[in-house]
Design a protein around this motif. Structure first.
Motif, PDB file in Angstrom:
ATOM      1  N   GLY A 250     176.624  14.002  88.796  1.00 13.23           N
ATOM      2  CA  GLY A 250     176.035  12.907  89.557  1.00 13.23           C
ATOM      3  C   GLY A 250     174.682  13.271  90.132  1.00 13.23           C
ATOM      4  N   GLU A 251     174.550  14.496  90.640  1.00 13.14           N
ATOM      5  CA  GLU A 251     173.264  14.936  91.188  1.00 13.14           C
ATOM      6  C   GLU A 251     172.201  14.989  90.099  1.00 13.14           C
ATOM      7  OE1 GLU A 251     173.798  18.605  93.187  1.00 13.14           O
ATOM      8  OE2 GLU A 251     175.010  17.771  94.822  1.00 13.14           O
ATOM      9  N   GLN A 252     172.577  15.490  88.928  1.00 16.01           N
ATOM     10  CA  GLN A 252     171.620  15.538  87.816  1.00 16.01           C
ATOM     11  C   GLN A 252     171.203  14.136  87.395  1.00 16.01           C
ATOM     12  OE1 GLN A 252     174.171  17.812  85.199  1.00 16.01           O
ATOM     13  NE2 GLN A 252     172.985  19.687  85.503  1.00 16.01           N
ATOM     14  N   TRP A 253     172.172  13.214  87.385  1.00 15.14           N
ATOM     15  CA  TRP A 253     171.867  11.836  86.998  1.00 15.14           C
ATOM     16  C   TRP A 253     170.886  11.212  87.986  1.00 15.14           C
ATOM     17  CZ3 TRP A 253     172.160   6.930  88.944  1.00 15.14           C
ATOM     18  CH2 TRP A 253     172.063   5.869  88.031  1.00 15.14           C
ATOM     19  N   MET A 254     171.129  11.432  89.274  1.00 13.35           N
ATOM     20  CA  MET A 254     170.232  10.872  90.287  1.00 13.35           C
ATOM     21  C   MET A 254     168.823  11.435  90.153  1.00 13.35           C
ATOM     22  SD  MET A 254     171.574   8.521  92.128  1.00 13.35           S
ATOM     23  CE  MET A 254     170.355   8.473  93.449  1.00 13.35           C
ATOM     24  N   ARG A 255     168.704  12.731  89.896  1.00  9.99           N
ATOM     25  CA  ARG A 255     167.369  13.315  89.727  1.00  9.99           C
ATOM     26  C   ARG A 255     166.652  12.709  88.537  1.00  9.99           C
ATOM     27  NH1 ARG A 255     169.991  18.204  91.271  1.00  9.99           N
ATOM     28  NH2 ARG A 255     170.199  18.864  89.088  1.00  9.99           N
ATOM     29  N   ALA A 256     167.408  12.393  87.490  1.00  5.01           N
ATOM     30  CA  ALA A 256     166.805  11.796  86.299  1.00  5.01           C
ATOM     31  C   ALA A 256     166.312  10.381  86.545  1.00  5.01           C
ATOM     32  CB  ALA A 256     167.811  11.806  85.143  1.00  5.01           C
ATOM     33  N   GLN A 257     166.800   9.735  87.625  1.00  7.89           N
ATOM     34  CA  GLN A 257     166.386   8.365  87.934  1.00  7.89           C
ATOM     35  C   GLN A 257     165.171   8.300  88.856  1.00  7.89           C
ATOM     36  OE1 GLN A 257     168.224   6.168  86.108  1.00  7.89           O
ATOM     37  NE2 GLN A 257     169.274   8.065  85.521  1.00  7.89           N
ATOM     38  N   GLU A 258     164.659   9.455  89.266  1.00  8.23           N
ATOM     39  CA  GLU A 258     163.567   9.465  90.248  1.00  8.23           C
ATOM     40  C   GLU A 258     162.352   8.678  89.775  1.00  8.23           C
ATOM     41  OE1 GLU A 258     163.264  10.385  93.325  1.00  8.23           O
ATOM     42  OE2 GLU A 258     165.321  11.111  93.481  1.00  8.23           O
ATOM     43  N   ALA A 259     161.973   8.858  88.509  1.00  7.09           N
ATOM     44  CA  ALA A 259     160.783   8.168  87.995  1.00  7.09           C
ATOM     45  C   ALA A 259     160.996   6.655  88.007  1.00  7.09           C
ATOM     46  CB  ALA A 259     160.463   8.659  86.583  1.00  7.09           C
ATOM     47  N   ARG A 260     162.155   6.204  87.597  1.00  7.51           N
ATOM     48  CA  ARG A 260     162.450   4.764  87.584  1.00  7.51           C
ATOM     49  C   ARG A 260     162.467   4.208  89.000  1.00  7.51           C
ATOM     50  NH1 ARG A 260     167.150   1.383  87.354  1.00  7.51           N
ATOM     51  NH2 ARG A 260     166.698  -0.531  86.198  1.00  7.51           N
ATOM     52  N   LEU A 261     163.053   4.955  89.928  1.00  4.67           N
ATOM     53  CA  LEU A 261     163.105   4.500  91.307  1.00  4.67           C
ATOM     54  C   LEU A 261     161.709   4.438  91.914  1.00  4.67           C
ATOM     55  CD1 LEU A 261     164.929   3.613  93.602  1.00  4.67           C
ATOM     56  CD2 LEU A 261     165.236   6.021  94.231  1.00  4.67           C
ATOM     57  N   ALA A 262     160.888   5.435  91.599  1.00 10.64           N
ATOM     58  CA  ALA A 262     159.517   5.431  92.102  1.00 10.64           C
ATOM     59  C   ALA A 262     158.754   4.222  91.572  1.00 10.64           C
ATOM     60  CB  ALA A 262     158.809   6.726  91.702  1.00 10.64           C
ATOM     61  N   ALA A 263     159.006   3.848  90.309  1.00  9.33           N
ATOM     62  CA  ALA A 263     158.336   2.681  89.732  1.00  9.33           C
ATOM     63  C   ALA A 263     158.760   1.403  90.450  1.00  9.33           C
ATOM     64  CB  ALA A 263     158.656   2.590  88.243  1.00  9.33           C
ATOM     65  N   LEU A 264     160.036   1.317  90.838  1.00  6.60           N
ATOM     66  CA  LEU A 264     160.509   0.143  91.572  1.00  6.60           C
ATOM     67  C   LEU A 264     159.860   0.038  92.948  1.00  6.60           C
ATOM     68  CD1 LEU A 264     164.336   0.242  90.718  1.00  6.60           C
ATOM     69  CD2 LEU A 264     162.686  -1.490  89.988  1.00  6.60           C
ATOM     70  N   MET A 265     159.527   1.186  93.536  1.00  2.00           N
ATOM     71  CA  MET A 265     158.934   1.198  94.871  1.00  2.00           C
ATOM     72  C   MET A 265     157.441   0.877  94.858  1.00  2.00           C
ATOM     73  SD  MET A 265     161.466   1.852  96.879  1.00  2.00           S
ATOM     74  CE  MET A 265     162.444   0.933  95.677  1.00  2.00           C
ATOM     75  N   GLU A 266     156.798   0.969  93.702  1.00  2.00           N
ATOM     76  CA  GLU A 266     155.356   0.709  93.605  1.00  2.00           C
ATOM     77  C   GLU A 266     155.055  -0.742  93.963  1.00  2.00           C
ATOM     78  OE1 GLU A 266     154.001   1.747  89.751  1.00  2.00           O
ATOM     79  OE2 GLU A 266     154.165   3.915  90.053  1.00  2.00           O
ATOM     80  N   GLY A 267     153.944  -0.923  94.631  1.00  2.00           N
ATOM     81  CA  GLY A 267     153.518  -2.269  94.987  1.00  2.00           C
ATOM     82  C   GLY A 267     154.082  -2.754  96.306  1.00  2.00           C
ATOM     83  N   GLY A 268     154.944  -1.948  96.948  1.00  2.00           N
ATOM     84  CA  GLY A 268     155.454  -2.323  98.259  1.00  2.00           C
ATOM     85  C   GLY A 268     156.442  -3.458  98.248  1.00  2.00           C
ATOM     86  N   SER A 269     157.163  -3.652  97.139  1.00  2.00           N
ATOM     87  CA  SER A 269     158.118  -4.756  97.064  1.00  2.00           C
ATOM     88  C   SER A 269     159.319  -4.555  97.982  1.00  2.00           C
ATOM     89  CB  SER A 269     158.609  -4.928  95.620  1.00  2.00           C
ATOM     90  OG  SER A 269     157.536  -5.233  94.756  1.00  2.00           O
ATOM     91  N   PHE A 270     159.659  -3.303  98.277  1.00  2.00           N
ATOM     92  CA  PHE A 270     160.826  -3.003  99.104  1.00  2.00           C
ATOM     93  C   PHE A 270     160.437  -2.046 100.228  1.00  2.00           C
ATOM     94  CE2 PHE A 270     162.116  -3.462  94.613  1.00  2.00           C
ATOM     95  CZ  PHE A 270     162.858  -4.644  94.696  1.00  2.00           C
ATOM     96  N   PRO A 271     159.621  -2.496 101.157  1.00  2.00           N
ATOM     97  CA  PRO A 271     159.085  -1.584 102.175  1.00  2.00           C
ATOM     98  C   PRO A 271     160.150  -0.970 103.071  1.00  2.00           C
ATOM     99  CG  PRO A 271     158.606  -3.866 102.734  1.00  2.00           C
ATOM    100  CD  PRO A 271     159.125  -3.873 101.337  1.00  2.00           C
ATOM    101  N   ALA A 272     161.135  -1.758 103.490  1.00  4.96           N
ATOM    102  CA  ALA A 272     162.166  -1.215 104.372  1.00  4.96           C
ATOM    103  C   ALA A 272     163.005  -0.171 103.642  1.00  4.96           C
ATOM    104  CB  ALA A 272     163.058  -2.343 104.902  1.00  4.96           C
ATOM    105  N   PHE A 273     163.344  -0.460 102.386  1.00  9.58           N
ATOM    106  CA  PHE A 273     164.129   0.479 101.588  1.00  9.58           C
ATOM    107  C   PHE A 273     163.350   1.770 101.385  1.00  9.58           C
ATOM    108  CE2 PHE A 273     165.540   2.409  97.648  1.00  9.58           C
ATOM    109  CZ  PHE A 273     166.919   2.310  97.710  1.00  9.58           C
ATOM    110  N   ALA A 274     162.054   1.648 101.042  1.00 12.47           N
ATOM    111  CA  ALA A 274     161.235   2.831 100.776  1.00 12.47           C
ATOM    112  C   ALA A 274     161.114   3.705 102.014  1.00 12.47           C
ATOM    113  CB  ALA A 274     159.860   2.408 100.280  1.00 12.47           C
ATOM    114  N   ALA A 275     160.938   3.075 103.177  1.00 17.85           N
ATOM    115  CA  ALA A 275     160.785   3.843 104.408  1.00 17.85           C
ATOM    116  C   ALA A 275     162.083   4.553 104.774  1.00 17.85           C
ATOM    117  CB  ALA A 275     160.354   2.920 105.546  1.00 17.85           C
ATOM    118  N   ALA A 276     163.216   3.845 104.664  1.00 20.48           N
ATOM    119  CA  ALA A 276     164.492   4.445 105.023  1.00 20.48           C
ATOM    120  C   ALA A 276     164.886   5.540 104.025  1.00 20.48           C
ATOM    121  CB  ALA A 276     165.579   3.380 105.075  1.00 20.48           C
ATOM    122  N   ARG A 277     164.591   5.317 102.750  1.00 22.73           N
ATOM    123  CA  ARG A 277     164.952   6.295 101.725  1.00 22.73           C
ATOM    124  C   ARG A 277     164.258   7.614 101.965  1.00 22.73           C
ATOM    125  NH1 ARG A 277     162.370   7.634  96.916  1.00 22.73           N
ATOM    126  NH2 ARG A 277     163.720   8.717  95.417  1.00 22.73           N
TER     127      ARG A 277
END
Length: 308
Positions: A250-277
């Motif tokens: 599970g930890e390896q899977w989550m690390r592999a998703q970092e790039a996709r998650l970072a792409a979702l955070m681009e543009g400030g679409s989820f500011p509260a989520f990004a700050a809390a994360r």
């Protein structure tokens, strides 16, 4: 010779010999394979082979084709009136079946447990198992009861109700972690009426007695606590299966998703989520502890009689 001076194979053989002599491993039970020994004790395959060879020379184990290495049946002593060890009574035979079933489910998931698979593990026909259990439904209930019975709650609970409920939750979580299949079989709508499971509800009810809560409130609180821990544990078996089949934790899977998650955070679409994360470090245990604390805080607000 002190234990620390023993060769690794002799030390491991001594541990397994002790389990056999104490009856934890009974005649016909499988002992760890060479591969399992290498994984559990971190030794080479050659060392693991020496372990089983030594136990075989002592007459404690024997190899069964298609099954593996099992505890050998040793001749009974004490005269003609003594029953042979192989003639186990019904309770012992059923317990042996349940232990083997739990081991299969722990290693391969509940889907991997079939009567045919269990029979092969025990070196008997699948049909012969039905002399001891009526079917898989009863077998699973017996497995769950055995699992919940592995860690007994103390006879005397802690003096404060919150400490008692936290202890019960911690024991349940450890059991679910040890047996990832267990949470899925504990259904609150159609509960398994197993003594060792009911014991956790009884423990919680006793901890809440004398606090100004009526019987209905105490029962709801006890069952809610049980269901809360189980709810966090239901993901354990799918995660275990995913790790087993993919080889990716599970930890390896989550690390592999970092790039996709970072792409979702681009543009400030989820500011509260990004700050809390950025500040939060989530894990199954941290989520369990946070929710448990909130649940018990809410329960504390309903208590009208302060504990002594």
């Amino acid at each position: 010779m002190a234990e620390r001076e023993l060769a690794p194979y002799a030390r491991i053989a001594g541990e397994l010999r002790g389990r056999i002599e104490r009856g934890e491993l009974r005649p016909g039970d499988r002992v760890p394979s060479t591969r399992a020994i290498t994984q559990r004790w971190g030794v080479a395959m050659a060392t693991a082979g020496k372990v089983l060879a030594l136990l075989g020379q002592e007459g404690l184990v024997r190899a069964v084709p298609g099954v593996g290495t099992v505890v050998a049946v040793r001749p009974a002593t004490g005269g003609p009136g003594r029953r042979p060890a192989a003639a186990e009574d019904e309770t012992a035979q059923r317990a042996r079946i349940v232990r083997a079933a739990v081991e299969i489910a722990d290693a391969e998931g509940l889907a991997g447990l079939t009567m045919r698979r269990l029979g092969a593990e025990l070196g008997v026909s699948a049909m012969s198992l039905y002399r001891h259990v009526s079917g898989k439904e009863q077998l699973v209930a017996l497995m769950a009861d055995a699992a919940f019975g592995e860690q007994a709650l103390p006879e005397r609970p802690p003096p404060h109700w919150r400490d008692g409920l936290e202890l019960s939750a911690a024991v349940q979580w450890r059991l679910y972690r040890a047996h990832p299949w267990l949470a899925a079989v504990m259904n609150l709508n159609r509960p398994l009426l197993i003594p060792n499971g009911i014991r956790h509800i009884d423990w919680a009810l006793a901890a809440l007695d004398g606090l100004g809560l009526d019987a209905g409130a105490r029962m709801h609180a006890a069952v809610t606590l049980f269901g809360y821990v189980r709810g966090h544990a239901v993901d354990l078996e799918p995660e275990s299966e995913a790790t087993r089949t993919s080889g990716v934790s599970g930890e390896q899977w989550m690390r592999a998703q970092e790039a996709r998650l970072a792409a979702l955070m681009e543009g400030g679409s989820f500011p509260a989520f990004a700050a809390a994360r950025a500040e939060a470090d989530l894990s199954p245990e941290s989520l369990l502890d946070y929710g448990l604390s909130a649940l018990l805080d809410g329960l504390a607000a309903r208590i009208t009689t302060p504990p002594n």
